[in-house]
Design a protein around this motif. Structure first.
Motif, PDB file in Angstrom:
ATOM      1  N   GLY A  57      -2.639   1.795 -10.531  1.00 67.36           N
ATOM      2  CA  GLY A  57      -2.040   0.965  -9.485  1.00 67.36           C
ATOM      3  C   GLY A  57      -0.543   1.128  -9.355  1.00 67.36           C
ATOM      4  N   ASP A  58       0.069   1.799 -10.281  1.00 62.19           N
ATOM      5  CA  ASP A  58       1.522   1.984 -10.257  1.00 62.19           C
ATOM      6  C   ASP A  58       1.843   3.269  -9.491  1.00 62.19           C
ATOM      7  OD1 ASP A  58       4.231   2.149 -10.693  1.00 62.19           O
ATOM      8  OD2 ASP A  58       4.119   1.654 -12.838  1.00 62.19           O
ATOM      9  N   LYS A 128      -2.085   8.035  -4.482  1.00 60.49           N
ATOM     10  CA  LYS A 128      -3.339   7.274  -4.490  1.00 60.49           C
ATOM     11  C   LYS A 128      -4.531   8.121  -4.937  1.00 60.49           C
ATOM     12  CE  LYS A 128      -4.421   8.057   0.415  1.00 60.49           C
ATOM     13  NZ  LYS A 128      -5.659   8.803   0.193  1.00 60.49           N
TER      14      LYS A 128
END
Length: 270
Positions: A57-58, A128
């Motif tokens: 998520g980072d 992503k």
């Protein structure tokens, strides 16, 4: 220092057998090249060890990490292109042995296909879509021929002790000057088949070189890169600012002191 650091999994090169021998410039050249190659290896180890530990998520960290991989690739090209264009031809002229350095060039070609795939991934992967295991797999595909070359080339340089010592030292000094001049020129890298790199050497390669140099290596007997005391300050406070987040992945500070890797917790990236 934790057990996971940038001196493995790909082994560094020891200079103990030859670095203290001042009888011929070949041993000095072999030492300097070994230290440069160790910086390449620490960078590769840092990438390999941290690749699967960046939280998915980072996205900012992943973006910085991919940029770090790009910078490492650019540094590799910078180093090996200068060898092939400047240093190797000089050695063959000095030795009067055509093809003396050809084995080293062949070794460059041996790891290039896998290396190019790794570089392409670092340039084209969106944060992503990043997959740490996939990136590790790309490294594993070229690491063996690369690391073999980095070690073997030192033996080639040590064997130059049968040729004129002054000429060998001068050839290496020309290589060093070329590398340093390019590192500090503001002209952008030319767009080539290796990627649309348009940034300046000093912002992307200088901080990597200093951040992968360990001044404590072999008991702190080496001063590499050998620069005036103020240069790390300039690197840290000026050149490293543009990509500040990228250099968190370096295994050393800009003052060449080892530090813990930023991401070595239990893997959370697939």
């Amino acid at each position: 220092m934790s057990s996971q650091w940038a001196d493995k999994p790909y082994a560094l090169i020891s200079t103990d057998p030859f670095s203290k021998d001042s009888s011929h410039a070949a041993y000095y050249v072999a030492t300097q090249m070994a230290l440069a190659h160790n910086g390449i290896l620490r960078g590769l180890n840092s990438i390999y060890l941290q690749a699967t530990h960046i939280p998915p998520g980072d996205l900012d960290a992943i973006r910085d990490f991919l940029t770090y991989c790009q910078c490492w690739c650019e540094s590799m090209h910078h180093h090996h292109d200068a060898e092939e264009k400047i240093f190797f031809p000089s050695i063959e002229r000095i030795s009067e042995v055509p093809g003396l350095m050809e084995r080293n060039i062949e070794q460059h070609r041996a790891f290039t296909p896998g290396f190019d795939l790794f570089q392409e991934y670092s340039q084209t992967c969106l944060p992503k879509d990043y997959n740490g295991r996939e990136l590790r797999g790309l490294i594993e595909d070229f690491a063996e021929p690369l690391t073999r070359h980095l070690h073997d080339e030192i033996d080639t340089l040590r064997a130059l002790d049968k040729y004129d010592t002054k000429a060998i030292r001068q050839a290496y000094q020309r290589l060093e000057k070329s590398l340093m001049d390019t590192d500090n020129v503001r002209d952008p890298l030319a767009v080539s088949e290796r990627g649309n790199v348009t940034d300046c050497f000093q912002y992307r390669i200088g901080p990597l070189v200093f951040g992968t140099a360990d001044r404590s290596f072999e008991g702190g007997m080496h001063d590499f890169p050998s620069v005036p005391f103020f240069v790390p300050y300039i690197i840290h406070y000026w050149f490293a600012r543009r990509y500040r987040g990228v250099w968190r992945f370096n295994p050393c500070t800009m003052w060449r002191d080892p530090r813990e890797l930023a991401f070595t917790a239990v893997s959370t990236t697939t």
